[in-house]
Design a protein around this motif. Structure first.
Motif, short mmCIF file in Angstrom:
data_model
loop_
_atom_site.label_atom_id
_atom_site.label_comp_id
_atom_site.label_asym_id
_atom_site.label_seq_id
_atom_site.Cartn_x
_atom_site.Cartn_y
_atom_site.Cartn_z
N UNK A 6 32.76 -73.09 -123.58
CA UNK A 6 33.29 -73.41 -122.26
C UNK A 6 32.32 -72.87 -121.22
N UNK A 7 31.83 -73.76 -120.39
CA UNK A 7 30.76 -73.40 -119.47
C UNK A 7 30.81 -74.29 -118.23
N UNK A 8 30.21 -73.82 -117.16
CA UNK A 8 30.02 -74.68 -115.98
C UNK A 8 28.70 -75.44 -116.07
N UNK A 57 34.86 -57.85 -100.45
CA UNK A 57 33.61 -57.62 -101.17
C UNK A 57 32.87 -58.92 -101.32
N UNK A 58 31.62 -58.82 -101.70
CA UNK A 58 30.79 -60.02 -101.77
C UNK A 58 30.99 -60.77 -103.07
N UNK A 59 30.27 -61.90 -103.15
CA UNK A 59 30.23 -62.66 -104.39
C UNK A 59 31.47 -63.51 -104.62
N UNK A 60 31.44 -64.22 -105.69
CA UNK A 60 32.53 -65.14 -106.04
C UNK A 60 33.03 -64.77 -107.43
N UNK A 61 34.29 -65.11 -107.67
CA UNK A 61 34.90 -64.81 -108.97
C UNK A 61 35.35 -66.13 -109.59
N UNK A 124 30.95 -66.73 -118.69
CA UNK A 124 31.24 -66.32 -117.32
C UNK A 124 30.05 -66.56 -116.41
N UNK A 125 30.30 -66.68 -115.13
CA UNK A 125 29.25 -66.87 -114.09
C UNK A 125 29.63 -66.08 -112.87
N UNK A 150 22.52 -63.85 -115.76
CA UNK A 150 23.18 -64.59 -114.67
C UNK A 150 24.45 -65.28 -115.13
N UNK A 151 24.66 -65.29 -116.42
CA UNK A 151 25.86 -65.93 -116.95
C UNK A 151 25.88 -65.79 -118.45
#
Ligand code: ADE
Length: 264
Positions: A6-8, A57-61, A124-125, A150-151
């Motif tokens: 499972x991946x983007x 906080x920064x970044x995305x989840x 994960x990413x 990075x992932x």
């Protein structure tokens, strides 16, 4: 063995999975790899797979819902998981989240995972994955080392590769994986092939002697010396014979590169 990933970024796997051993394993029917794009399972209009973190906080989840829907969709389950098996007949395969927080992958874990007919990997990413995936969907977390990628995609490729070469019949040589570095608990002995001399550098005489027992002894000793030099930590758990221990005690200061001549 069946792998669901499972991946983007399913395209990232194209090159690695369509060459050499992994390709052959699939052609033989020994391995079946299915890539699932998590984005296809996002149910909102924009197919969003990530969002800003609660608490700031920064970044995305990575959002939990598309990942749950993806895994459940592929498993044929409509109901959210709670340590379920489908109906007692088909058990849920291990669902492995690739993460730098997981247990660190090694050959022993590879052996353990090949016992399963089917494995699922979640890549994960971004800054991370919503913790509910860790707690209520994944059954295991694996890291491929103490560094941050990075992932999880490259980690999934590495693990699938290590597992596929352990499937019986996949390597051309039936004993192909048996002597691999780490498979024996030691680093592997050095290899040589033609030409017998290259730029003035020869090949250990013993390898040209045709004396199989002596070759086997030399290889074992080389494996011991290499492990002593490069990975002494492995000697603490490697299965060693009395002869191995005696050899190591006598050669504590021998460099493996010194022993190209054999005096066994
Ligand atoms: N994702 C990011 N870093 C990773 C690592 N070291 N192992 C597995 N997955 C990861």
């Amino acid at each position: 063995m069946q792998f669901d990933i499972f991946t983007l970024f399913p395209e990232m796997f194209d090159g690695v999975f369509s060459h050499s051993i992994i390709r052959r394993a699939q052609e033989m029917g020994a391995a079946e790899i299915a890539l699932h794009n998590i984005r296809d399972y996002a149910r909102d209009k924009h197919h969003m797979t990530d969002d800003t973190p609660y608490g700031g906080g920064g970044g995305m989840v990575m959002k939990p819902d598309p990942i749950f829907y993806a895994v459940e969709g592929v498993l044929g389950l409509d109901v959210p998981p709670a340590g379920y098996t489908t109906d007692g007949t088909a058990e849920r395969p291990p669902i492995i989240l690739l993460s730098p927080q997981g247990r660190v992958f090694n050959q022993k874990i590879a052996q353990e995972l090949t016992q399963y007919p089917r494995l699922m990997f979640i890549c994960g990413r971004y800054e991370g994955v919503d913790e509910r995936v860790v707690q209520y969907l994944a059954t295991d977390q694996i890291s491929i080392g103490d560094y941050v990628l990075s992932g999880g995609e490259i980690a999934a490729m590495a693990i699938v590769d290590a597992l596929i070469r352990l499937i019986p019949g996949v390597l051309g040589d039936p004993n192909g994986a048996a002597n691999d570095s780490h498979a024996t608990g030691l680093l592997e002995y050095p290899h040589y092939t033609r030409p017998p001399e290259f730029r003035g550098h020869g090949v250990p005489d013993i390898l040209l002697s045709g004396h199989h027992a002596k070759v086997a002894e030399w290889r074992r000793q080389q494996a011991l010396l290499r492990t002593l030099k490069h990975r002494p930590d492995m000697l603490a758990t490697a299965p060693l014979t009395d002869a191995d221990r005696k050899f190591l005690a006598e050669n504590q200061n021998t460099d493996d590169t010194d022993i190209t001549d054999f005096h066994g």
